[in-house]
Design an enzyme around this catalytic site. Structure first.
Site, PDB file in Angstrom:
ATOM      1  N   ASP A 214       0.844  -1.186   0.000  1.00 32.86           N
ATOM      2  CA  ASP A 214       0.000   0.000   0.000  1.00 32.86           C
ATOM      3  C   ASP A 214       0.880   1.237   0.000  1.00 32.86           C
ATOM      4  O   ASP A 214       1.994   1.232   0.521  1.00 32.86           O
ATOM      5  CB  ASP A 214      -0.906   0.019   1.242  1.00 32.86           C
ATOM      6  CG  ASP A 214      -1.977  -1.050   1.197  1.00 32.86           C
ATOM      7  OD1 ASP A 214      -2.467  -1.349   0.098  1.00 32.86           O
ATOM      8  OD2 ASP A 214      -2.310  -1.601   2.265  1.00 32.86           O
ATOM      9  N   HIS A 215       0.360   2.308  -0.589  1.00 29.40           N
ATOM     10  CA  HIS A 215       1.118   3.552  -0.639  1.00 29.40           C
ATOM     11  C   HIS A 215       0.839   4.364   0.621  1.00 29.40           C
ATOM     12  O   HIS A 215      -0.309   4.445   1.074  1.00 29.40           O
ATOM     13  CB  HIS A 215       0.707   4.360  -1.880  1.00 29.40           C
ATOM     14  CG  HIS A 215       1.688   5.412  -2.270  1.00 29.40           C
ATOM     15  ND1 HIS A 215       1.868   6.568  -1.540  1.00 29.40           N
ATOM     16  CD2 HIS A 215       2.558   5.486  -3.312  1.00 29.40           C
ATOM     17  CE1 HIS A 215       2.784   7.306  -2.120  1.00 29.40           C
ATOM     18  NE2 HIS A 215       3.225   6.673  -3.202  1.00 29.40           N
ATOM     19  N   PRO A 216       1.863   4.993   1.211  1.00 31.99           N
ATOM     20  CA  PRO A 216       1.644   5.754   2.445  1.00 31.99           C
ATOM     21  C   PRO A 216       0.707   6.942   2.299  1.00 31.99           C
ATOM     22  O   PRO A 216       0.090   7.367   3.272  1.00 31.99           O
ATOM     23  CB  PRO A 216       3.059   6.227   2.831  1.00 31.99           C
ATOM     24  CG  PRO A 216       3.983   5.291   2.139  1.00 31.99           C
ATOM     25  CD  PRO A 216       3.293   4.908   0.861  1.00 31.99           C
TER      26      PRO A 216
END
Length: 296
Positions: free
Chosen positions: A227-229
């Site tokens: 997942d992207h931050p």
């Protein structure tokens, strides 16, 4: 065929990876790179990795476009030969620990005496100042100490290193960039320069938005796996015939993504109206996307 660095001669005192990667780049751009190796065993990389037809392909891949000679740099004869090479060269590169060049009798001040317009590049683990300056460094320990490993994987799991020796490669890349900048400056001013780069500084500089957000907020970054931050949806999804990496990084791309999957009805769900809301409802939107992709 003339290359950008044709006519530039480099004395390469480096070994293992960060330094050889730096001088490899210079050689790829046309510089004449003379690699100095210790007698008998040479660069330790010669004995590492897959050996095919008597040659380490690991060594070969980072030392292409180079000439090689063995010298005992602690002997009078070795120092005399190195002195002669430096007088004929434009650049000297090493990735010894700080102090080793001085111990051998070739600090930057001595290099300038031999060739006033010489460009010297030193690649170290932690720089030439500070409490860690004399420490040896390896990619794995730099990945750990820089904080990079704490960013990989998912919360609750152990820190994970990046597969390639990323800190060595970044350190070498900055070294090559610094040398090219110094050569450009010398062409304008006639003056040589000292270039210094370290694995730790180089790796931290590549953290991008992660370090920017942490410095702005004072909060340590979270580990988010694939997942992207700061963007959702984003990550790895399972289709019927393999995994699919999806990265709709802004609103325009996100809308095209919904159209491609036939999910434009999600625009009617206010919980997904903005990226911040999608971040807050990441698990919900990921599940919808996974259900769709999982059938195709």
């Amino acid at each position: 065929k003339l290359m950008p660095l044709t006519g530039i001669k480099v004395v390469d005192l480096t070994r293992i990876l960060a330094g050889p990667f730096c001088t490899m780049i210079l050689g790829d751009m046309g510089a004449e790179v003379i690699k100095i190796e210790p007698p008998d065993e040479g660069d330790p990389l010669r004995a590492q990795g897959v050996i095919k037809d008597g040659l380490s392909w690991y060594y070969a891949s980072f030392n292409r476009n180079k000439k090689s000679v063995t010298l005992n740099l602690y002997s009078d004869e070795g120092k005399e030969i190195l002195t002669s090479l430096i007088r004929q060269s434009d650049v000297v590169v090493d990735n010894f620990r700080p102090g080793v060049m001085e111990k051998m009798g070739f600090p930057y001040t001595r290099l300038k005496e031999l060739k006033p317009d010489i460009i010297y590049c030193g690649i170290t683990g932690f720089g030439t100042t500070g409490p860690y300056k004399d420490r040896p460094a390896f990619d794995f320990t730099i990945q750990a100490m820089s904080g990079l490993m704490s960013l990989n994987g998912k919360e609750g799991e152990e820190p994970i290193r990046v597969g390639p020796p990323i800190s060595d490669l970044i350190g070498g890349l900055y070294g090559a960039l610094g040398i090219v900048a110094a050569l450009f400056n010398r062409a304008q001013t006639g003056q040589g320069q000292e270039v210094q780069t370290s694995l730790m500084d180089g790796l931290i500089s590549f953290f991008g938005y992660i370090s920017a957000n942490a410095l702005a907020t004072g909060e340590p970054p979270l580990r988010t796996g694939n997942d992207h931050p700061i963007v959702a949806p984003y990550g790895l999804f399972k289709a019927t015939d393999g995994d699919l990496a999806i990265a709709p990084s802004n609103e325009q791309v996100y809308q095209k993504f919904l159209g491609a999957l036939g999910l434009t009805h999600l625009n009617n769900d206010l919980s997904f109206a903005t990226n911040d809301l999608r971040m807050a409802n990441r698990e919900k939107i990921n599940a919808i996307i996974q259900e769709k992709i999982g059938t195709q």
